[in-house]
Each structure stands twice: as structure tokens, then as C-alpha cells.
Design a protein around this motif. Structure first.
Motif, mmCIF file in Angstrom:
data_model
loop_
_atom_site.group_PDB
_atom_site.id
_atom_site.type_symbol
_atom_site.label_atom_id
_atom_site.label_comp_id
_atom_site.label_asym_id
_atom_site.label_seq_id
_atom_site.Cartn_x
_atom_site.Cartn_y
_atom_site.Cartn_z
ATOM 1 N N ASN A 1 0.827 -1.216 0.000
ATOM 2 C CA ASN A 1 0.000 0.000 0.000
ATOM 3 C C ASN A 1 0.857 1.259 0.000
ATOM 4 O OD1 ASN A 1 -2.493 -1.268 -0.139
ATOM 5 N ND2 ASN A 1 -2.541 -1.610 2.067
ATOM 6 N N LYS A 2 1.999 1.195 0.684
ATOM 7 C CA LYS A 2 2.916 2.334 0.680
ATOM 8 C C LYS A 2 3.447 2.563 -0.732
ATOM 9 C CE LYS A 2 7.140 4.083 2.774
ATOM 10 N NZ LYS A 2 8.292 3.781 3.605
ATOM 11 N N GLU A 3 3.818 1.489 -1.417
ATOM 12 C CA GLU A 3 4.316 1.603 -2.798
ATOM 13 C C GLU A 3 3.229 2.131 -3.736
ATOM 14 O OE1 GLU A 3 7.237 1.180 -4.431
ATOM 15 O OE2 GLU A 3 8.240 0.846 -2.526
ATOM 16 N N LEU A 4 1.995 1.725 -3.495
ATOM 17 C CA LEU A 4 0.909 2.168 -4.365
ATOM 18 C C LEU A 4 0.490 3.619 -4.104
ATOM 19 C CD1 LEU A 4 -1.325 -1.036 -4.406
ATOM 20 C CD2 LEU A 4 -0.064 -0.035 -6.333
ATOM 21 N N SER A 5 0.852 4.156 -2.953
ATOM 22 C CA SER A 5 0.423 5.514 -2.611
ATOM 23 C C SER A 5 1.448 6.591 -2.960
ATOM 24 C CB SER A 5 0.087 5.593 -1.121
ATOM 25 O OG SER A 5 1.260 5.411 -0.351
ATOM 26 N N GLN B 1 7.075 -4.259 -7.819
ATOM 27 C CA GLN B 1 7.069 -5.692 -8.140
ATOM 28 C C GLN B 1 7.559 -6.502 -6.941
ATOM 29 O OE1 GLN B 1 5.954 -7.249 -11.189
ATOM 30 N NE2 GLN B 1 5.962 -8.900 -9.677
ATOM 31 N N LYS B 2 8.572 -6.015 -6.238
ATOM 32 C CA LYS B 2 9.058 -6.703 -5.037
ATOM 33 C C LYS B 2 7.975 -6.754 -3.969
ATOM 34 C CE LYS B 2 13.965 -5.659 -5.607
ATOM 35 N NZ LYS B 2 15.116 -4.909 -5.104
ATOM 36 N N ALA B 3 7.236 -5.655 -3.803
ATOM 37 C CA ALA B 3 6.161 -5.620 -2.808
ATOM 38 C C ALA B 3 5.043 -6.594 -3.198
ATOM 39 C CB ALA B 3 5.619 -4.204 -2.671
ATOM 40 N N VAL B 4 4.698 -6.648 -4.482
ATOM 41 C CA VAL B 4 3.675 -7.582 -4.965
ATOM 42 C C VAL B 4 4.147 -9.018 -4.752
ATOM 43 C CG1 VAL B 4 2.530 -8.464 -7.055
ATOM 44 C CG2 VAL B 4 2.648 -6.001 -6.636
ATOM 45 N N ASP B 5 5.409 -9.290 -5.061
ATOM 46 C CA ASP B 5 5.957 -10.634 -4.876
ATOM 47 C C ASP B 5 5.946 -11.032 -3.406
ATOM 48 O OD1 ASP B 5 6.357 -10.762 -7.606
ATOM 49 O OD2 ASP B 5 8.511 -10.343 -7.508
#
Length: 170
Positions: A116-120, A159-163
């Protein structure tokens, strides 16, 4: 004939001889003046040609620099578009699927927080290739290259956060 009468033709001969010498002397002087004038005219023409060639050479160089800057900016713009498409594809695809998971769906809820941090993050504002001169296009190219780097870095970190979320699925 008297001596005075004999002297007159001799003086006439001397006068004629002197006039011929003066004509030769004057013609040499006239030739020298003409030569100096011709050399001066040639020098002025050569300088004018050099100045004109310099102006046209500088304009050609400036035009080439401008065209290169425009082309580099267009390439940088295309790179931003590609990097943005990659990032948006990830955000709207795998990242959206991973973000839809809840804490009940994963073993480690901190992975959802990191996602969520990466997406924000705030996206960079697209600058584009809007400029009036070579320096402006070079500046726009630099900004676009920074944006490309930003999108690539954030695509990697997202991508790392999604993985990590996918690896944490129950």
C-alpha cells in the motif's frame, strides 16, 4: 649655328629623355598603387567570405544541435511512455490483485502495508518536450530521463512488494 642654338636641341633631347623617365617612374608608381588597391580589395573579399562562411557554419552547427536536442527529447519522451505503461500495467494488474487481499489472506500483514505504501507514492508530472530552443529541449530531456528512472525504480520496488504479498498468501 651659334652655341646657344646648338644647346636648344640638346635641351630638348634632355627634356624628352626626362619626360620618358618620368612616365616610366609614374607608371611604376601607378602600378604599385593599383597593386595595393587590388590586394586590399582581395583582402576585403576574403574577409567577407570568411565571415559569411562563419555565419553559415555557425547556423548549420546550431541547427544540428537543435535537431539533435529535439530528437533526444522525443526519444526520452518515448522512454517515459514505455516506463509509465510498464508501471501502470503492474499497478492495474498484479498490484491491484495483491492489494485486494486482506490481512486474513496473508501470513505477514506487513507485506500489505509495504504494498500500500508503494501504491500511494506520488507520480511524477509528465513534462513533455515543450521548448523553444536547444537548451530548453536539453532540460526537458533531462527531466524526462529522471522520470524514466523514477518509473523503472518504482516498477521494480512495486514488483518486489507484490511478490512479497504473493509469497505471504495463505
Amino acid at each position: 649655328m651659334s652655341a646657344g642654338q646648338q644647346a636648344v636641341p640638346a635641351n630638348n633631347a634632355n627634356n624628352a629623355s626626362n619626360e620618358g623617365a618620368q612616365k616610366k617612374h609614374m607608371s611604376k608608381a601607378a602600378l604599385a598603387i593599383i597593386a595595393v588597391v587590388v590586394v586590399a580589395i582581395i583582402a576585403v573579399v576574403v574577409v567577407a567570405i570568411i565571415v559569411v562562411a562563419g555565419v553559415f557554419g555557425f547556423r548549420a552547427y546550431s541547427d544540428a544541435q537543435y535537431n539533435n536536442a529535439v530528437a533526444a527529447c522525443a526519444t526520452a519522451s518515448e522512454n517515459v511512455r514505455n516506463a509509465t505503461n510498464d508501471y501502470n500495467g503492474l499497478v492495474n494488474g498484479d498490484a491491484a490483485d495483491a492489494a485486494a487481499l486482506t490481512e486474513k489472506d496473508v501470513k505477514d500483514s506487513s507485506t500489505l502495508d509495504a504494498l500500500n505504501k508503494e501504491l500511494s507514492v506520488e507520480l511524477p508530472v509528465y513534462e513533455g518536450c515543450v521548448a523553444d530552443d536547444t537548451a530548453g529541449f536539453k532540460s526537458a530531456t533531462d527531466k524526462l530521463n529522471e522520470q524514466t528512472d523514477w518509473y523503472k525504480a518504482h516498477t521494480t520496488s512495486l514488483q518486489k512488494a507484490v511478490d512479497a504479498v504473493n509469497a505471504s498468501k495463505k
